[in-house]
Write an enzyme that holds these catalytic residues in place. Structure first.
Site, PDB file in Angstrom:
ATOM      1  N   SER A 164     -10.306  23.088  87.106  1.00  0.00           N
ATOM      2  CA  SER A 164     -10.358  24.712  86.619  1.00  0.00           C
ATOM      3  C   SER A 164     -11.052  24.541  85.024  1.00  0.00           C
ATOM      4  O   SER A 164     -11.127  23.397  84.444  1.00  0.00           O
ATOM      5  CB  SER A 164      -8.857  25.350  86.324  1.00  0.00           C
ATOM      6  OG  SER A 164      -7.931  24.487  85.647  1.00  0.00           O
TER       7      SER A 164
ATOM      8  N   GLU B 103     -11.551  26.757  81.311  1.00  0.00           N
ATOM      9  CA  GLU B 103     -11.018  27.804  80.266  1.00  0.00           C
ATOM     10  C   GLU B 103     -12.070  28.255  79.664  1.00  0.00           C
ATOM     11  O   GLU B 103     -12.807  27.387  78.937  1.00  0.00           O
ATOM     12  CB  GLU B 103      -9.821  27.122  79.774  1.00  0.00           C
ATOM     13  CG  GLU B 103      -9.180  28.122  78.722  1.00  0.00           C
ATOM     14  CD  GLU B 103      -8.137  27.608  78.070  1.00  0.00           C
ATOM     15  OE1 GLU B 103      -7.142  27.127  78.755  1.00  0.00           O
ATOM     16  OE2 GLU B 103      -7.894  27.734  76.765  1.00  0.00           O
TER      17      GLU B 103
ATOM     18  N   ASP C 219       1.347  32.392  69.542  1.00  0.00           N
ATOM     19  CA  ASP C 219       1.714  32.107  68.270  1.00  0.00           C
ATOM     20  C   ASP C 219       1.583  33.830  67.233  1.00  0.00           C
ATOM     21  O   ASP C 219       0.440  34.293  67.510  1.00  0.00           O
ATOM     22  CB  ASP C 219       0.747  31.271  67.341  1.00  0.00           C
ATOM     23  CG  ASP C 219       1.081  30.017  67.989  1.00  0.00           C
ATOM     24  OD1 ASP C 219       2.087  29.557  68.001  1.00  0.00           O
ATOM     25  OD2 ASP C 219       0.148  29.336  68.344  1.00  0.00           O
TER      26      ASP C 219
ATOM     27  N   ALA D 169       8.242  31.650  76.054  1.00  0.00           N
ATOM     28  CA  ALA D 169       7.576  31.975  77.389  1.00  0.00           C
ATOM     29  C   ALA D 169       8.187  32.029  78.433  1.00  0.00           C
ATOM     30  O   ALA D 169       8.196  32.826  79.423  1.00  0.00           O
ATOM     31  CB  ALA D 169       6.569  30.851  77.338  1.00  0.00           C
TER      32      ALA D 169
ATOM     33  N   PHE E 189      -8.702  21.822  64.996  1.00  0.00           N
ATOM     34  CA  PHE E 189      -7.977  22.283  66.592  1.00  0.00           C
ATOM     35  C   PHE E 189      -6.621  21.457  66.388  1.00  0.00           C
ATOM     36  O   PHE E 189      -5.700  21.930  66.818  1.00  0.00           O
ATOM     37  CB  PHE E 189      -8.837  22.049  67.703  1.00  0.00           C
ATOM     38  CG  PHE E 189      -9.705  23.006  67.946  1.00  0.00           C
ATOM     39  CD1 PHE E 189      -9.956  24.420  67.199  1.00  0.00           C
ATOM     40  CD2 PHE E 189     -10.758  23.015  68.843  1.00  0.00           C
ATOM     41  CE1 PHE E 189     -10.879  25.329  67.382  1.00  0.00           C
ATOM     42  CE2 PHE E 189     -11.731  24.036  69.090  1.00  0.00           C
ATOM     43  CZ  PHE E 189     -11.876  25.019  68.491  1.00  0.00           C
TER      44      PHE E 189
ATOM     45  N   HIS F 126      -7.909  20.400  83.909  1.00  0.00           N
ATOM     46  CA  HIS F 126      -8.276  21.846  83.374  1.00  0.00           C
ATOM     47  C   HIS F 126      -9.126  21.741  82.214  1.00  0.00           C
ATOM     48  O   HIS F 126      -8.668  20.805  81.043  1.00  0.00           O
ATOM     49  CB  HIS F 126      -6.886  22.554  82.981  1.00  0.00           C
ATOM     50  CG  HIS F 126      -7.343  23.920  82.290  1.00  0.00           C
ATOM     51  ND1 HIS F 126      -7.336  25.003  83.164  1.00  0.00           N
ATOM     52  CD2 HIS F 126      -7.063  24.429  81.267  1.00  0.00           C
ATOM     53  CE1 HIS F 126      -7.607  26.101  82.411  1.00  0.00           C
ATOM     54  NE2 HIS F 126      -7.280  25.684  81.053  1.00  0.00           N
TER      55      HIS F 126
HETATM   56  C1  LIG Z   1      -2.853  25.700  78.808  1.00  0.00           C
HETATM   57  C2  LIG Z   1      -2.667  26.384  77.494  1.00  0.00           C
HETATM   58  C3  LIG Z   1      -3.094  27.704  77.184  1.00  0.00           C
HETATM   59  C4  LIG Z   1      -2.847  28.498  75.953  1.00  0.00           C
HETATM   60  N1  LIG Z   1      -3.553  29.505  76.199  1.00  0.00           N
HETATM   61  C5  LIG Z   1      -3.395  30.331  75.000  1.00  0.00           C
HETATM   62  C6  LIG Z   1      -3.929  31.828  74.837  1.00  0.00           C
HETATM   63  O1  LIG Z   1      -4.549  32.161  75.733  1.00  0.00           O
HETATM   64  N2  LIG Z   1      -3.477  32.535  73.910  1.00  0.00           N
HETATM   65  C7  LIG Z   1      -2.732  31.893  72.693  1.00  0.00           C
HETATM   66  O2  LIG Z   1      -2.576  33.037  71.843  1.00  0.00           O
HETATM   67  N3  LIG Z   1      -2.238  30.790  72.839  1.00  0.00           N
HETATM   68  C8  LIG Z   1      -2.359  30.056  73.822  1.00  0.00           C
HETATM   69  N4  LIG Z   1      -2.005  28.600  73.727  1.00  0.00           N
HETATM   70  C9  LIG Z   1      -1.258  28.191  72.567  1.00  0.00           C
HETATM   71  C10 LIG Z   1       0.059  28.456  72.617  1.00  0.00           C
HETATM   72  O3  LIG Z   1       0.378  29.828  72.917  1.00  0.00           O
HETATM   73  C11 LIG Z   1       1.014  27.890  71.547  1.00  0.00           C
HETATM   74  O4  LIG Z   1       0.988  26.413  71.868  1.00  0.00           O
HETATM   75  C12 LIG Z   1       2.406  28.364  71.320  1.00  0.00           C
HETATM   76  O5  LIG Z   1       2.699  27.854  69.929  1.00  0.00           O
HETATM   77  C13 LIG Z   1       3.289  28.021  72.349  1.00  0.00           C
HETATM   78  O6  LIG Z   1       3.481  28.855  73.613  1.00  0.00           O
HETATM   79  P1  LIG Z   1       4.169  28.202  74.766  1.00  0.00           P
HETATM   80  O7  LIG Z   1       3.718  29.187  75.860  1.00  0.00           O
HETATM   81  O8  LIG Z   1       4.215  26.799  74.950  1.00  0.00           O
HETATM   82  O9  LIG Z   1       5.651  28.706  74.236  1.00  0.00           O
HETATM   83  P2  LIG Z   1       7.114  28.214  74.475  1.00  0.00           P
HETATM   84  O10 LIG Z   1       7.135  27.628  75.902  1.00  0.00           O
HETATM   85  O11 LIG Z   1       7.859  29.273  74.198  1.00  0.00           O
HETATM   86  O12 LIG Z   1       7.515  27.253  73.207  1.00  0.00           O
HETATM   87  C14 LIG Z   1       7.328  27.385  71.915  1.00  0.00           C
HETATM   88  C15 LIG Z   1       8.333  26.553  71.100  1.00  0.00           C
HETATM   89  O13 LIG Z   1       9.220  27.067  71.354  1.00  0.00           O
HETATM   90  C16 LIG Z   1      10.495  26.237  71.800  1.00  0.00           C
HETATM   91  N5  LIG Z   1      11.160  26.943  72.601  1.00  0.00           N
HETATM   92  C17 LIG Z   1      10.708  27.387  74.057  1.00  0.00           C
HETATM   93  N6  LIG Z   1      11.709  28.178  74.604  1.00  0.00           N
HETATM   94  C18 LIG Z   1      12.782  28.108  73.926  1.00  0.00           C
HETATM   95  C19 LIG Z   1      13.979  28.467  74.010  1.00  0.00           C
HETATM   96  N7  LIG Z   1      14.545  29.251  74.875  1.00  0.00           N
HETATM   97  N8  LIG Z   1      14.958  28.443  72.892  1.00  0.00           N
HETATM   98  C20 LIG Z   1      14.629  27.799  71.820  1.00  0.00           C
HETATM   99  N9  LIG Z   1      13.520  27.139  71.717  1.00  0.00           N
HETATM  100  C21 LIG Z   1      12.579  27.508  72.460  1.00  0.00           C
HETATM  101  C22 LIG Z   1       9.604  25.066  72.390  1.00  0.00           C
HETATM  102  O14 LIG Z   1      10.126  23.857  72.480  1.00  0.00           O
HETATM  103  C23 LIG Z   1       8.455  25.060  71.499  1.00  0.00           C
HETATM  104  O15 LIG Z   1       8.458  24.251  70.290  1.00  0.00           O
HETATM  105  C24 LIG Z   1      -2.073  27.854  75.136  1.00  0.00           C
HETATM  106  C25 LIG Z   1      -1.559  26.594  75.124  1.00  0.00           C
HETATM  107  C26 LIG Z   1      -1.973  25.689  76.091  1.00  0.00           C
HETATM  108  C27 LIG Z   1      -1.418  24.439  76.388  1.00  0.00           C
END
Ligand SMILES: Cc1cc2nc3c(=O)[nH]c(=O)nc-3n(C[C@H](O)[C@H](O)[C@H](O)COP(=O)(O)OP(=O)(O)OC[C@H]3O[C@@H](n4cnc5c(N)ncnc54)[C@H](O)[C@@H]3O)c2cc1C
Length: 278
Positions: A7, A9, A100, A114, A207, A257
């Site tokens: 895929s 991006e 973020d 998430a 980055f 990806h």
């Molecule tokens: C493939 C990919 C695509 C991305 N695309 C985008 C995009 O389109 N737009 C964008 O803005 N960003 C994007 N990002 C970046 C991403 O949004 C950031 O890395 C963000 O800081 C974390 O997102 P996450 O979904 O992994 O968060 P989470 O899974 O919520 O994790 C974030 C942090 O919180 C901690 N955590 C998670 N759940 C809990 C909980 N229940 N209790 C306590 N701590 C917890 C985790 O250990 C981690 O340190 C992408 C990253 C990747 C790898």
């Protein structure tokens, strides 16, 4: 073993020239017959309309689009409306993220992490979407420890994620170790490595500092030594990233990806070197 899933991006362009350039990029990458094109979603919903427009263009061209959706700073109504729009468009793959918080935005909104978004998507739309989530072989920069990051990744899978895409990395061992740890915790969803082709060292370093992806010292020093010689950097990057992809695929990675930054050439060059079919 099942066929690897590839895929690409993109980010949603801001200008009409950017839209045209991305259409040309897509045309080239479509020849490689990827499983889907994904489109990022700016922090705090800043690209909501442009992400949707890009997704519609991909769909209209007959390709599979996977919009990213980040939840931080959003209300439930907002996310529900976006999901409805995608469902009505016939989109059935989504990349669910926390995102973020943009500087200046004080509230996290209805979702803190998430895993809450994944639960919400499942509660609202059942099994309609194939949900991808993010994973971090080199550990998310805000995680308290590798162990807690793994527990938090598992939460997303337990909430209903079907597969994961990793942050990019250049050390294949970090990926294999992460996958092993996931297996030990009973997490068996496909974890697809995110691949960042190397085009400009300064941009990559910026980055990487921001997202916690490590550039191994030997790579950093080699690229620094090339100074402004971008051709040398790209040729070195092509060698390193091709070898990384070879190792990942031969070691059982379920696909790749590519973070394209809206350019086709760097991904196509790796693809050709890998001898992948078109
Ligand atoms: C493939 C990919 C695509 C991305 N695309 C985008 C995009 O389109 N737009 C964008 O803005 N960003 C994007 N990002 C970046 C991403 O949004 C950031 O890395 C963000 O800081 C974390 O997102 P996450 O979904 O992994 O968060 P989470 O899974 O919520 O994790 C974030 C942090 O919180 C901690 N955590 C998670 N759940 C809990 C909980 N229940 N209790 C306590 N701590 C917890 C985790 O250990 C981690 O340190 C992408 C990253 C990747 C790898």
């Amino acid at each position: 073993m099942s066929k690897p899933v590839f895929s690409f991006e993109f980010f949603p362009p801001q200008t009409s020239e950017g839209v045209e350039r991305l259409a040309a990029t897509r045309k080239q990458l479509a020849l490689l017959k990827p499983a889907f094109f994904s489109v990022t979603f700016g922090a705090g919903g800043s690209t909501r309309e442009r992400t949707l427009e890009t997704v519609q263009q991909i769909k209209a061209e007959g390709y599979t689009a996977a919009p990213h959706l980040s939840c931080i700073g959003s209300t439930r109504e907002n996310v529900r409306a976006i999901l409805e729009t995608y469902r009505n468009l016939g989109i059935n793959r989504i990349v669910a993220l926390r995102g973020d918080l943009p500087s200046g935005m004080a509230t996290t909104g209805a979702f803190q992490y998430a895993n809450e978004l994944v639960s919400f998507i499942r509660a609202q739309t059942g099994d309609h979407f194939h949900i991808e989530v993010a994973s971090y072989p080199e550990i998310h920069p805000q995680a308290k420890s590798a162990g807690s990051d793994l527990v938090n990744f598992k939460r997303k899978v337990d909430a209903g994620a079907n597969s994961a895409i990793t942050q990019y990395f250049y050390n294949a061992d970090s990926y294999f170790r992460f996958v092993d740890e996931c297996h030990k915790q009973g997490v068996t969803v496909p974890i697809v490595p995110g691949i960042m082709p190397i085009v400009k060292f300064t941009q990559l370093a910026r980055f990487s500092d921001a997202c916690g992806a490590e550039i191994p010292r030997w790579m950093r020093k080699t690229m620094e030594g090339f100074g402004d010689d971008n051709d040398a950097i790209q040729s070195f990057g092509l060698d390193v990233v091709t070898r990384l992809c070879e190792r990942l695929l031969s070691g059982g990675a379920p696909g790749l990806h590519f973070y394209t930054l809206n350019h086709a050439a760097p991904s196509v060059a790796i693809w050709k070197r890998l001898g992948l079919s078109t």
